[in-house]
Structure formats: C-alpha cells, structure tokens
Enzyme design. Structure first.
Site, PDB file in Angstrom:
ATOM      1  N   HIS A  39     -11.371  -0.521   4.289  1.00  0.00           N
ATOM      2  CA  HIS A  39     -10.221  -0.482   5.201  1.00  0.00           C
ATOM      3  C   HIS A  39     -10.492  -1.141   6.559  1.00  0.00           C
ATOM      4  O   HIS A  39      -9.858  -2.114   6.929  1.00  0.00           O
ATOM      5  CB  HIS A  39      -9.802   0.971   5.464  1.00  0.00           C
ATOM      6  CG  HIS A  39      -9.545   1.775   4.229  1.00  0.00           C
ATOM      7  ND1 HIS A  39      -8.416   1.655   3.445  1.00  0.00           N
ATOM      8  CD2 HIS A  39     -10.290   2.759   3.655  1.00  0.00           C
ATOM      9  CE1 HIS A  39      -8.470   2.515   2.455  1.00  0.00           C
ATOM     10  NE2 HIS A  39      -9.598   3.199   2.543  1.00  0.00           N
TER      11      HIS A  39
HETATM   12  O1  RIB Z   1      -7.542   5.916   5.596  1.00  0.00           O
HETATM   13  C1  RIB Z   1      -8.678   5.133   5.871  1.00  0.00           C
HETATM   14  C2  RIB Z   1      -9.073   5.272   7.301  1.00  0.00           C
HETATM   15  O2  RIB Z   1      -9.435   6.629   7.584  1.00  0.00           O
HETATM   16  C3  RIB Z   1     -10.333   4.451   7.637  1.00  0.00           C
HETATM   17  O3  RIB Z   1     -10.312   4.094   8.987  1.00  0.00           O
HETATM   18  C4  RIB Z   1     -11.440   5.432   7.373  1.00  0.00           C
HETATM   19  O4  RIB Z   1     -12.616   5.123   8.120  1.00  0.00           O
HETATM   20  C5  RIB Z   1     -10.823   6.699   7.893  1.00  0.00           C
HETATM   21  O5  RIB Z   1     -10.996   6.725   9.311  1.00  0.00           O
END
Ligand code: RIB
Ligand code: CA
Length: 324
Positions: free
Chosen positions: A253
């Site tokens: 992500h």
């Molecule tokens: O949903 C994914 C996000 O939430 C990413 O930033 C992961 O590191 C968590 O913080």
C-alpha cells in the site's frame, strides 16, 4: 469528467514530509523514498500510532532511516492516539513489533526533540506558499492536529498524498472501511475540510499492485541488504491479505504513495467528490466517492484507482538497488 488529472512529473526535487505508522508497507515506502534524494528532499519523517503503538512506529521509522543510511533526516514522534476514539492497531497484520521478517533493535540514532505536530506547524507556517508535499501513510492525526492548531499552515502545503480509503474495493478492517481512515476518520475530515490539494491512493488501487513469485525474485536478485530486508518484510506481510482475500499476491500500500510522487504516470484516476463517514456504526470510517458526479458537488480529491503493477515493481527494484 476527465479520467486523469495527474500532476506533471517533478522537475525540481519535491520538498517532502512523510507521516507514517511503520508498519511493513510503510518500511518499504520509507526505504524507497530515502533511496531517491535527487527527486525527494525529505525534510522529516513524522510518526503516528497506527499499525502498532507510537513507541514502536517511531522506533521502526528510526530503523528504516538507519537501514537506508539516511540519518540526516530527523524523525519526530507525533500523536499516540486518534482525535476522538481509542487507538486501533493492526499487530495481527504487522506483528507485535510492527515489523516481521526482519530483526528489530534499538536504533543507532533516536528521535528529534519536540513533537511532530509542532514540527508540522512550524515548518508549514514558515514554508513558501504551496511548497511542501506531505505523504500520509497512516492515520492523519498529526496533520489534523496541526491544522486545528494553526489553520493557516495549509498555505504552505503543495499537495497531500494519502494512502487510505476504499470505494470500489471494499474495506480491509470492516466491509467498507480501510484501516487508516477507520483508525481516525475525524482527522481525515479535518484534512479534507482544510481545502488542501489532496490525492488518495486507496485500496481500489493498491489491490491491483500486488506481489508475485516473479516479483519477489526480481527484488531478491538485487542482492543488497535493503532488498533482503524488503523481501523478508513483504514475505511475512502479504500472507495475511493473500489468505483473507484469496489473492495470488499482496499489496504494498504505502510504497504506492512514494511511487506516485516519483512516477505519477504509472497511475491513473479521476478528480471526484469524496466524503468520510465518522458516525459510529457499520459505515464508520467509510470513504464515499462520487465517481460519476451524480451529486454535482465540486471534486475535492484526485482518486487514483488504477496503475501499472510491473512498472511499480521495476521502479521499486531500480531504486532499492541504490541502497546498501
Ligand atoms: O490499509 C492499509 C494501510 O493501513 C497501510 O498504510 C498500512 O500500513 C496500514 O497503516
Ligand atoms: Ca501505514
């Protein structure tokens, strides 16, 4: 409605503050960003509670800095909890220490003195108009607190790029909410209401940019310490999402935010009107995107929903190769 209004590739280095809750994918994002000093002038890393507690996210940010050989970058610790609710963590995804697949230890260099929120207020207040970009990789609590303390700092912000939200994809912590927004939707509302230029990198996009055996081999072939750590961290991290979603690979992500700053042409999306639901109940933390403009309200975010997955891994591999 235009399908893509991506900003032009950066010519001068981007003055950047990274706000983060490392966190496995945050770690990869931080290593990627710190490998690109000619394109990203990282002014500071600010930490927030999120995936794990503030003490652990702050330690992990200092470790990322050490592993990238970038101890020139200050790390400031910020909020230990969201604006309204109690903290929500994701240790079941990222491990008790916020990092699995790599040994953690006490970092060589510690935190800068002073709070992340005050650092944001002071830095953005003194900045040239619209000169500083913020990459938000966790709950948006620090930036929201800074904006509440001194709303005028919005003037110093060029763009806020948020990893967060979900519309077409559905959520990852509830059926409709993505973790960062669920952890502090009130903060996301403060940032949205500030009127700053906003781009969202939601699950709609990150779930299309996923690992594979071949991509793990591509990363491992780099053969340096950084790539060994990234392979170890991602190998541990992606199992959760692969099992949960039955996907052939897992998302990275937060690194997509940094890749967007480095190579915006890898991604596409649309400016649209977005709202955040902060009401208690089954839709708490949901992001609602008016993708087809049916409400006739002005667009307030660039919602990125597609990208070149192999292009992302090629960029990540090429830049990690620059590290030790
Ligand atoms: O949903 C994914 C996000 O939430 C990413 O930033 C992961 O590191 C968590 O913080
Ligand atoms: Ca994160």
């Amino acid at each position: 409605m235009s399908t893509s209004t991506l900003s032009a590739p950066q010519s001068a280095p981007c003055d950047l503050i990274i706000d983060t809750d490392p966190g496995a994918d945050d770690l990869v994002a931080l290593l990627l960003a710190m490998a690109c000093p000619a394109e990203l002038n990282i002014r500071a890393i600010t930490t927030v509670a999120g995936n794990v507690s503030l003490g652990k996210t702050s330690r992990n940010a200092c470790l990322a800095r050490e592993w990238a050989g970038r101890e020139d970058i200050p790390v400031y610790a910020g909020a230990g909890r969201p604006l309204v609710r109690k903290p929500v963590h994701a240790a079941e995804v990222h491990g008790e220490e916020g990092l699995e697949g790599v040994a953690v230890h006490v970092p060589r260099q510690g935190l800068a003195s002073g709070s992340a929120v005050q650092y944001l207020v002071d830095t953005l207040a003194d900045a040239e108009p619209h000169s500083i970009t913020l990459a938000m990789l966790g709950p948006q609590t620090n930036l929201a607190l800074a904006l509440v303390q001194q709303p005028g700092i919005a003037r110093g912000i060029k763009e806020v790029v948020v990893m967060g939200g979900a519309h077409f994809n559905g959520g990852n912590i509830t059926p409709v909410a993505e973790f960062n927004l669920y952890a502090d939707p009130h903060a996301a509302e403060v940032v949205l209401a500030s009127g700053v230029r906003l781009a969202y990198v939601p699950l709609d996009l990150t779930h299309k940019i996923i690992t594979s055996d071949e991509r793990f081999r591509q990363l491992a072939a780099i053969g340096n310490q950084a790539s060994k750590r990234v392979v170890g961290i991602l190998d541990a991290y992606v199992k959760h999402d692969m099992d949960l979603y039955g996907m052939p690979g897992g998302p990275v992500h937060d690194a997509c935010v940094i890749a967007y700053l480095l190579a915006p042409g890898l991604f596409s999306g649309r400016r649209a009107h977005m709202t955040v639901d902060s009401r208690e109940g089954p839709t708490f933390g949901q992001t609602i995107v008016d993708w087809y403009g049916v409400l006739k309200r002005p667009a307030n975010v660039l919602w990125l929903n597609d990208g070149d997955a192999q292009g992302f891994f090629d960029l990540l591999s090429a830049r990690l190769a620059r590290l030790q």
